[in-house]
Motif scaffolding. Structure first.
Motif, PDB file in Angstrom:
ATOM      1  N   ARG A  26     -10.753  -2.776  -8.356  1.00  0.00           N
ATOM      2  CA  ARG A  26     -12.051  -2.968  -7.702  1.00  0.00           C
ATOM      3  C   ARG A  26     -11.902  -3.080  -6.194  1.00  0.00           C
ATOM      4  O   ARG A  26     -12.720  -2.555  -5.449  1.00  0.00           O
ATOM      5  CB  ARG A  26     -12.753  -4.197  -8.278  1.00  0.00           C
ATOM      6  CG  ARG A  26     -13.303  -3.941  -9.670  1.00  0.00           C
ATOM      7  CD  ARG A  26     -14.141  -5.100 -10.170  1.00  0.00           C
ATOM      8  NE  ARG A  26     -13.224  -6.183 -10.564  1.00  0.00           N
ATOM      9  CZ  ARG A  26     -13.473  -7.473 -10.404  1.00  0.00           C
ATOM     10  NH1 ARG A  26     -14.603  -7.855  -9.855  1.00  0.00           N
ATOM     11  NH2 ARG A  26     -12.607  -8.374 -10.790  1.00  0.00           N
ATOM     12  N   LEU A  27     -10.856  -3.769  -5.741  1.00  0.00           N
ATOM     13  CA  LEU A  27     -10.629  -3.876  -4.302  1.00  0.00           C
ATOM     14  C   LEU A  27     -10.292  -2.518  -3.690  1.00  0.00           C
ATOM     15  O   LEU A  27     -10.745  -2.191  -2.599  1.00  0.00           O
ATOM     16  CB  LEU A  27      -9.506  -4.870  -4.019  1.00  0.00           C
ATOM     17  CG  LEU A  27      -9.860  -6.336  -4.166  1.00  0.00           C
ATOM     18  CD1 LEU A  27      -8.609  -7.193  -4.015  1.00  0.00           C
ATOM     19  CD2 LEU A  27     -10.906  -6.748  -3.169  1.00  0.00           C
ATOM     20  N   ALA A  28      -9.488  -1.740  -4.384  1.00  0.00           N
ATOM     21  CA  ALA A  28      -9.119  -0.421  -3.874  1.00  0.00           C
ATOM     22  C   ALA A  28     -10.339   0.493  -3.800  1.00  0.00           C
ATOM     23  O   ALA A  28     -10.445   1.316  -2.891  1.00  0.00           O
ATOM     24  CB  ALA A  28      -8.044   0.198  -4.762  1.00  0.00           C
ATOM     25  N   ALA A  29     -11.264   0.333  -4.725  1.00  0.00           N
ATOM     26  CA  ALA A  29     -12.457   1.189  -4.732  1.00  0.00           C
ATOM     27  C   ALA A  29     -13.402   0.854  -3.584  1.00  0.00           C
ATOM     28  O   ALA A  29     -14.127   1.718  -3.098  1.00  0.00           O
ATOM     29  CB  ALA A  29     -13.188   1.045  -6.065  1.00  0.00           C
ATOM     30  N   THR A  30     -13.401  -0.399  -3.126  1.00  0.00           N
ATOM     31  CA  THR A  30     -14.331  -0.795  -2.074  1.00  0.00           C
ATOM     32  C   THR A  30     -13.692  -0.841  -0.700  1.00  0.00           C
ATOM     33  O   THR A  30     -14.377  -1.051   0.295  1.00  0.00           O
ATOM     34  CB  THR A  30     -14.924  -2.182  -2.374  1.00  0.00           C
ATOM     35  OG1 THR A  30     -13.857  -3.128  -2.438  1.00  0.00           O
ATOM     36  CG2 THR A  30     -15.685  -2.179  -3.669  1.00  0.00           C
ATOM     37  N   SER A  31     -12.402  -0.654  -0.618  1.00  0.00           N
ATOM     38  CA  SER A  31     -11.700  -0.786   0.652  1.00  0.00           C
ATOM     39  C   SER A  31     -11.808   0.489   1.470  1.00  0.00           C
ATOM     40  O   SER A  31     -11.623   1.591   0.976  1.00  0.00           O
ATOM     41  CB  SER A  31     -10.229  -1.104   0.408  1.00  0.00           C
ATOM     42  OG  SER A  31      -9.542  -1.147   1.625  1.00  0.00           O
ATOM     43  N   ASP A  32     -12.097   0.333   2.768  1.00  0.00           N
ATOM     44  CA  ASP A  32     -12.148   1.471   3.678  1.00  0.00           C
ATOM     45  C   ASP A  32     -10.953   1.480   4.614  1.00  0.00           C
ATOM     46  O   ASP A  32     -10.892   2.292   5.526  1.00  0.00           O
ATOM     47  CB  ASP A  32     -13.429   1.438   4.507  1.00  0.00           C
ATOM     48  CG  ASP A  32     -14.640   1.849   3.700  1.00  0.00           C
ATOM     49  OD1 ASP A  32     -15.745   1.580   4.168  1.00  0.00           O
ATOM     50  OD2 ASP A  32     -14.476   2.447   2.631  1.00  0.00           O
ATOM     51  N   ALA A  33     -10.037   0.576   4.443  1.00  0.00           N
ATOM     52  CA  ALA A  33      -8.893   0.475   5.354  1.00  0.00           C
ATOM     53  C   ALA A  33      -8.042   1.738   5.281  1.00  0.00           C
ATOM     54  O   ALA A  33      -7.692   2.209   4.211  1.00  0.00           O
ATOM     55  CB  ALA A  33      -8.046  -0.738   4.989  1.00  0.00           C
ATOM     56  N   GLY A  34      -7.731   2.272   6.435  1.00  0.00           N
ATOM     57  CA  GLY A  34      -6.870   3.435   6.488  1.00  0.00           C
ATOM     58  C   GLY A  34      -7.576   4.761   6.308  1.00  0.00           C
ATOM     59  O   GLY A  34      -6.935   5.793   6.333  1.00  0.00           O
ATOM     60  N   ARG A  35      -8.859   4.737   6.126  1.00  0.00           N
ATOM     61  CA  ARG A  35      -9.581   5.996   5.969  1.00  0.00           C
ATOM     62  C   ARG A  35     -10.191   6.406   7.306  1.00  0.00           C
ATOM     63  O   ARG A  35     -10.535   5.569   8.118  1.00  0.00           O
ATOM     64  CB  ARG A  35     -10.693   5.821   4.940  1.00  0.00           C
ATOM     65  CG  ARG A  35     -10.136   5.526   3.561  1.00  0.00           C
ATOM     66  CD  ARG A  35     -11.243   5.457   2.564  1.00  0.00           C
ATOM     67  NE  ARG A  35     -10.697   5.088   1.277  1.00  0.00           N
ATOM     68  CZ  ARG A  35     -11.431   4.743   0.250  1.00  0.00           C
ATOM     69  NH1 ARG A  35     -12.737   4.716   0.361  1.00  0.00           N
ATOM     70  NH2 ARG A  35     -10.872   4.425  -0.884  1.00  0.00           N
ATOM     71  N   PRO A  36     -10.354   7.700   7.552  1.00  0.00           N
ATOM     72  CA  PRO A  36     -10.930   8.149   8.824  1.00  0.00           C
ATOM     73  C   PRO A  36     -12.346   7.622   9.067  1.00  0.00           C
ATOM     74  O   PRO A  36     -12.760   7.465  10.202  1.00  0.00           O
ATOM     75  CB  PRO A  36     -10.945   9.671   8.704  1.00  0.00           C
ATOM     76  CG  PRO A  36      -9.975   9.997   7.648  1.00  0.00           C
ATOM     77  CD  PRO A  36      -9.918   8.810   6.730  1.00  0.00           C
ATOM     78  N   ASP A  37     -13.083   7.297   8.012  1.00  0.00           N
ATOM     79  CA  ASP A  37     -14.450   6.805   8.188  1.00  0.00           C
ATOM     80  C   ASP A  37     -14.478   5.416   8.807  1.00  0.00           C
ATOM     81  O   ASP A  37     -15.496   4.986   9.319  1.00  0.00           O
ATOM     82  CB  ASP A  37     -15.174   6.758   6.845  1.00  0.00           C
ATOM     83  CG  ASP A  37     -15.351   8.148   6.257  1.00  0.00           C
ATOM     84  OD1 ASP A  37     -15.285   9.115   7.034  1.00  0.00           O
ATOM     85  OD2 ASP A  37     -15.544   8.259   5.046  1.00  0.00           O
ATOM     86  N   ALA A  38     -13.352   4.700   8.757  1.00  0.00           N
ATOM     87  CA  ALA A  38     -13.304   3.330   9.257  1.00  0.00           C
ATOM     88  C   ALA A  38     -13.031   3.277  10.768  1.00  0.00           C
ATOM     89  O   ALA A  38     -12.991   2.214  11.338  1.00  0.00           O
ATOM     90  CB  ALA A  38     -12.234   2.548   8.514  1.00  0.00           C
ATOM     91  N   VAL A  39     -12.857   4.419  11.419  1.00  0.00           N
ATOM     92  CA  VAL A  39     -12.573   4.450  12.848  1.00  0.00           C
ATOM     93  C   VAL A  39     -13.837   4.107  13.632  1.00  0.00           C
ATOM     94  O   VAL A  39     -14.924   4.576  13.322  1.00  0.00           O
ATOM     95  CB  VAL A  39     -12.059   5.854  13.268  1.00  0.00           C
ATOM     96  CG1 VAL A  39     -11.865   5.944  14.758  1.00  0.00           C
ATOM     97  CG2 VAL A  39     -10.774   6.169  12.529  1.00  0.00           C
ATOM     98  N   ILE A  40     -13.679   3.258  14.651  1.00  0.00           N
ATOM     99  CA  ILE A  40     -14.818   2.865  15.479  1.00  0.00           C
ATOM    100  C   ILE A  40     -15.121   3.988  16.469  1.00  0.00           C
ATOM    101  O   ILE A  40     -14.228   4.481  17.158  1.00  0.00           O
ATOM    102  CB  ILE A  40     -14.508   1.561  16.231  1.00  0.00           C
ATOM    103  CG1 ILE A  40     -14.278   0.442  15.227  1.00  0.00           C
ATOM    104  CG2 ILE A  40     -15.619   1.209  17.193  1.00  0.00           C
ATOM    105  CD1 ILE A  40     -13.789  -0.833  15.842  1.00  0.00           C
TER     106      ILE A  40
END
Length: 71
Positions: A26-40
């Motif tokens: 469940r944590l892996a499914a909701t985590s955005d860490a390390g994905r390009p979409d998480a870039v500010i």
């Protein structure tokens, strides 16, 4: 030890392991860490920089300003 205690211990260990596996998934499914979409996006955050110092009240200076030798 009897077989019932060993079996009970194994089943409780299996239950805890399954709960942890489920939590990890469940944590892996909701985590955005390390994905390009998480870039500010810098274009969206440029307005934050000047707002920072403006959000703090200016200090009140009493008396004469101190001399600071830059050399």
């Amino acid at each position: 030890m009897s077989d019932t205690n060993g079996g009970g211990r194994k089943s409780s260990t299996d239950e805890v392991r399954l709960e942890l596996v489920d939590l990890r998934e469940r944590l892996a499914a909701t985590s955005d860490a390390g994905r390009p979409d998480a870039v500010i996006d810098p274009a969206e955050t440029r307005s934050w920089i000047p707002r920072g110092p403006r959000s703090v009240p200016r200090p009140v200076r009493e008396g004469r300003r101190r001399f600071i030798d830059t050399w």
